[in-house]
Scaffold this active site. Structure first.
Site, short mmCIF file in Angstrom:
data_model
loop_
_atom_site.label_atom_id
_atom_site.label_comp_id
_atom_site.label_asym_id
_atom_site.label_seq_id
_atom_site.Cartn_x
_atom_site.Cartn_y
_atom_site.Cartn_z
N PRO A 21 0.58 9.61 -0.87
CA PRO A 21 0.33 10.74 0.04
C PRO A 21 0.63 12.08 -0.60
O PRO A 21 0.19 13.11 -0.13
CB PRO A 21 1.28 10.45 1.21
CG PRO A 21 1.65 9.03 1.09
CD PRO A 21 1.59 8.68 -0.36
N GLU A 30 8.25 1.94 0.22
CA GLU A 30 8.41 3.38 0.41
C GLU A 30 7.77 4.17 -0.73
O GLU A 30 7.65 5.40 -0.65
CB GLU A 30 9.90 3.73 0.48
CG GLU A 30 10.58 3.27 1.75
CD GLU A 30 9.91 3.84 2.98
OE1 GLU A 30 9.46 3.05 3.82
OE2 GLU A 30 9.81 5.07 3.09
N ARG A 73 -20.73 4.91 -6.02
CA ARG A 73 -22.02 5.28 -5.41
C ARG A 73 -22.59 6.55 -6.06
O ARG A 73 -23.78 6.86 -5.86
CB ARG A 73 -21.86 5.48 -3.92
CG ARG A 73 -20.85 6.54 -3.54
CD ARG A 73 -20.53 6.51 -2.06
NE ARG A 73 -21.66 6.87 -1.24
CZ ARG A 73 -22.09 8.11 -1.06
NH1 ARG A 73 -21.47 9.13 -1.66
NH2 ARG A 73 -23.12 8.36 -0.29
N ASP A 110 -12.33 16.00 5.13
CA ASP A 110 -11.27 15.99 6.15
C ASP A 110 -10.48 17.29 6.05
O ASP A 110 -10.52 17.99 5.08
CB ASP A 110 -10.30 14.82 5.90
CG ASP A 110 -11.04 13.51 6.06
OD1 ASP A 110 -11.04 12.72 5.11
OD2 ASP A 110 -11.66 13.34 7.13
C1 4FV Z 1 -1.64 6.64 0.22
C2 4FV Z 1 -2.40 7.70 0.80
C3 4FV Z 1 -0.50 5.93 0.83
C4 4FV Z 1 2.59 5.12 0.64
C5 4FV Z 1 3.71 4.11 0.40
C6 4FV Z 1 1.62 3.21 -0.46
C7 4FV Z 1 1.31 4.30 0.51
C8 4FV Z 1 3.10 2.93 -0.31
N1 4FV Z 1 -2.15 6.38 -1.02
N2 4FV Z 1 -3.35 8.01 -0.12
N3 4FV Z 1 -2.24 8.29 2.03
N4 4FV Z 1 0.17 5.09 0.02
O1 4FV Z 1 -0.19 6.12 2.02
O2 4FV Z 1 -3.17 7.23 -1.20
O3 4FV Z 1 3.69 2.85 -1.58
#
Ligand code: 4FV
Length: 265
Positions: free
Chosen positions: A88, A115, A153, A168
């Site tokens: 994230p 986490e 694609r 978004d």
């Molecule tokens: C995520 C996102 C995402 C967070 C903890 C994987 C998770 C776990 N990856 N965009 N939003 N990853 O939430 O790419 O490790």
């Protein structure tokens, strides 16, 4: 274009790339796809890939050693590929990034779980951090599939016609602080000592400060669009004072110091 995903659930990917446009692109040899099981690089008999976070707190962190071994194995298979961590905290994935990726020789997509991953992997083994959006997934696998799908694609000859993409938008809280787990020293890089101190007040202060600084560096828009607490404002004011002191010292002693310490009007 070569796609290699690093995951503790490789079986998630077969249904994904055995259907539709992706399968066709594989059959046309426009792309190659493969999955590496991170557990294969956990050397203990139970193949453990996660551990508790230093400094306490809920959840588990992906250990650095298995991830480092899997990344090195992927690099041997595809040395020209870019190493991407799905998180994230990464830069937002959108059509322009999909276009950028579609022109590359390959991607090594590191799928976190729990986490997140030990900070030393982010710092020393990753070329780019990518987020598919400001929400928390249970793992990076779906994000990897989104990237493979969106980039494939765009490879010439894969699709017939042109598609448009909706961008978004979101605004949300600050980015997470850095994570660390055992070992305390990994490839000569130590865990920050505050996390070993057991001083939870100091640990929380450190976590808030690192959270704010990486948000400022990586996603300033989140700070601009978000009400800040008095503690966060105090941290930002402290940084302002530190920066003002550096500027002041530079004006007195730095390479462009005015003679006699004169200040410009
Ligand atoms: C995520 C996102 C995402 C967070 C903890 C994987 C998770 C776990 N990856 N965009 N939003 N990853 O939430 O790419 O490790």
């Amino acid at each position: 274009m070569n796609f290699i995903v690093l995951t503790i659930f490789p079986e998630m990917f077969n249904p994904f790339w055995e259907h539709g446009i992706i399968r066709r692109a594989v059959n046309q040899e426009k792309i190659s796809v493969s999955a590496i099981d991170v557990r294969d690089f956990a050397e203990d008999k139970h193949h453990i890939t996660d551990d508790r976070p230093y400094g306490g707190g809920c959840g588990m962190i992906m250990k650095p050693e298995p991830l480092a071994g899997a990344i090195r194995a992927a690099e041997k298979k595809a040395p020209l590929s870019k190493k991407i961590l799905l998180t994230p905290q990464g830069r937002r994935f959108d059509q322009s990034v999909a276009q950028e990726f579609a022109s590359l020789d390959g991607l090594i997509l590191v799928c976190g779980r729990y986490e997140g991953v030990d900070e030393r992997i982010c710092h020393d083994f990753i070329d780019d951090e990518i987020s598919i959006g400001d929400y928390i997934l249970t793992g990076g696998e779906l994000a990897a599939m989104v990237i493979i799908d969106a980039a494939t694609r765009l490879i010439p000859g894969v699709l017939g016609g042109k598609d448009s993409a909706e961008k978004d938008s979101f605004s949300d809280s600050v980015l997470e602080h850095a994570h660390y787990t055992r070992p305390r020293i990994f490839e000569d890089v130590e865990v920050p000592s505050v996390l070993l101190s057991g001083n939870h007040k100091e640990i929380e202060k450190w976590r808030l400060e690192t959270s704010l600084i990486r948000t400022f560096l990586k996603r300033r828009d989140l700070l601009e669009n978000r009400p800040l607490s008095s503690q966060e404002i105090e941290i930002l004011k402290k940084w302002c004072l530190d920066i003002e002191k550096i500027i002041h010292d530079q004006s007195l002693f730095g390479p462009d110091a005015l003679s006699g310490g004169q200040q410009e009007g």
